[in-house]
Design a protein around this motif. Structure first.
Motif, PDB file in Angstrom:
ATOM      1  N   LEU A 192      -5.887  13.111   2.130  1.00 48.40           N
ATOM      2  CA  LEU A 192      -5.308  11.922   1.111  1.00 48.40           C
ATOM      3  C   LEU A 192      -5.037  12.506  -0.263  1.00 48.40           C
ATOM      4  CD1 LEU A 192      -7.244   8.681   2.156  1.00 48.40           C
ATOM      5  CD2 LEU A 192      -5.013   9.257   2.550  1.00 48.40           C
ATOM      6  N   ARG A 193      -4.081  12.162  -0.772  1.00 49.57           N
ATOM      7  CA  ARG A 193      -3.871  12.827  -2.313  1.00 49.57           C
ATOM      8  C   ARG A 193      -3.672  11.777  -3.015  1.00 49.57           C
ATOM      9  NH1 ARG A 193       1.533  16.061  -3.319  1.00 49.57           N
ATOM     10  NH2 ARG A 193       2.395  13.917  -3.447  1.00 49.57           N
ATOM     11  N   ARG A 194      -3.255  10.638  -2.743  1.00 48.70           N
ATOM     12  CA  ARG A 194      -3.339   9.443  -3.547  1.00 48.70           C
ATOM     13  C   ARG A 194      -3.116   8.114  -2.794  1.00 48.70           C
ATOM     14  NH1 ARG A 194       1.432   7.964  -8.283  1.00 48.70           N
ATOM     15  NH2 ARG A 194       0.467   5.966  -8.957  1.00 48.70           N
ATOM     16  N   VAL A 195      -3.820   7.209  -3.243  1.00 49.02           N
ATOM     17  CA  VAL A 195      -3.761   5.889  -2.328  1.00 49.02           C
ATOM     18  C   VAL A 195      -3.669   4.536  -3.467  1.00 49.02           C
ATOM     19  CG1 VAL A 195      -5.015   4.155  -1.153  1.00 49.02           C
ATOM     20  CG2 VAL A 195      -5.197   6.553  -0.404  1.00 49.02           C
ATOM     21  N   LYS A 196      -2.677   3.786  -3.511  1.00 45.03           N
ATOM     22  CA  LYS A 196      -2.240   2.832  -4.506  1.00 45.03           C
ATOM     23  C   LYS A 196      -1.921   1.651  -3.702  1.00 45.03           C
ATOM     24  CE  LYS A 196       0.339   1.925  -8.610  1.00 45.03           C
ATOM     25  NZ  LYS A 196       1.144   2.183  -9.517  1.00 45.03           N
ATOM     26  N   ILE A 197      -2.538   0.569  -4.318  1.00 46.77           N
ATOM     27  CA  ILE A 197      -2.664  -0.646  -3.916  1.00 46.77           C
ATOM     28  C   ILE A 197      -2.078  -1.553  -4.867  1.00 46.77           C
ATOM     29  CG2 ILE A 197      -3.762  -2.670  -2.754  1.00 46.77           C
ATOM     30  CD1 ILE A 197      -5.881  -0.871  -1.773  1.00 46.77           C
ATOM     31  N   HIS A 235       0.908  -1.295   0.100  1.00 45.27           N
ATOM     32  CA  HIS A 235       0.002  -0.074   0.018  1.00 45.27           C
ATOM     33  C   HIS A 235       0.960   1.219  -0.085  1.00 45.27           C
ATOM     34  CE1 HIS A 235      -2.682  -3.234   1.376  1.00 45.27           C
ATOM     35  NE2 HIS A 235      -3.848  -2.246   1.106  1.00 45.27           N
ATOM     36  N   ARG A 236       0.428   2.243  -0.848  1.00 46.76           N
ATOM     37  CA  ARG A 236       1.237   3.699  -0.722  1.00 46.76           C
ATOM     38  C   ARG A 236       0.140   4.388  -0.634  1.00 46.76           C
ATOM     39  NH1 ARG A 236       5.001   6.383  -5.374  1.00 46.76           N
ATOM     40  NH2 ARG A 236       4.941   8.300  -4.297  1.00 46.76           N
TER      41      ARG A 236
END
Length: 56
Positions: free
Chosen positions: A12-17, A2-3
């Protein structure tokens, strides 16, 4: 994997799984160097990589 990126205001600006296999896929061609084509299934299963993100 997870980032999560936060903006300056703490929002939150960006969530990447990303699937854990994502980072191991580049090693597969290196492991197959100087092998014959029939060895591919054995080497591939040794890495236990996910094709469709099933190990998330």
């Amino acid at each position: 994997m997870h980032r999560v990126d936060f903006g300056p205001d703490g929002a939150l600006r960006r969530v990447k799984i990303v699937d854990p296999s994502f980072f191991a896929w580049p090693a597969l061609p290196l492991a197959l160097t100087d092998t014959i084509v029939p060895d591919f299934p054995l080497v591939n299963k040794s890495f236990n990589l996910s094709y469709a993100g099933n190990d998330l």
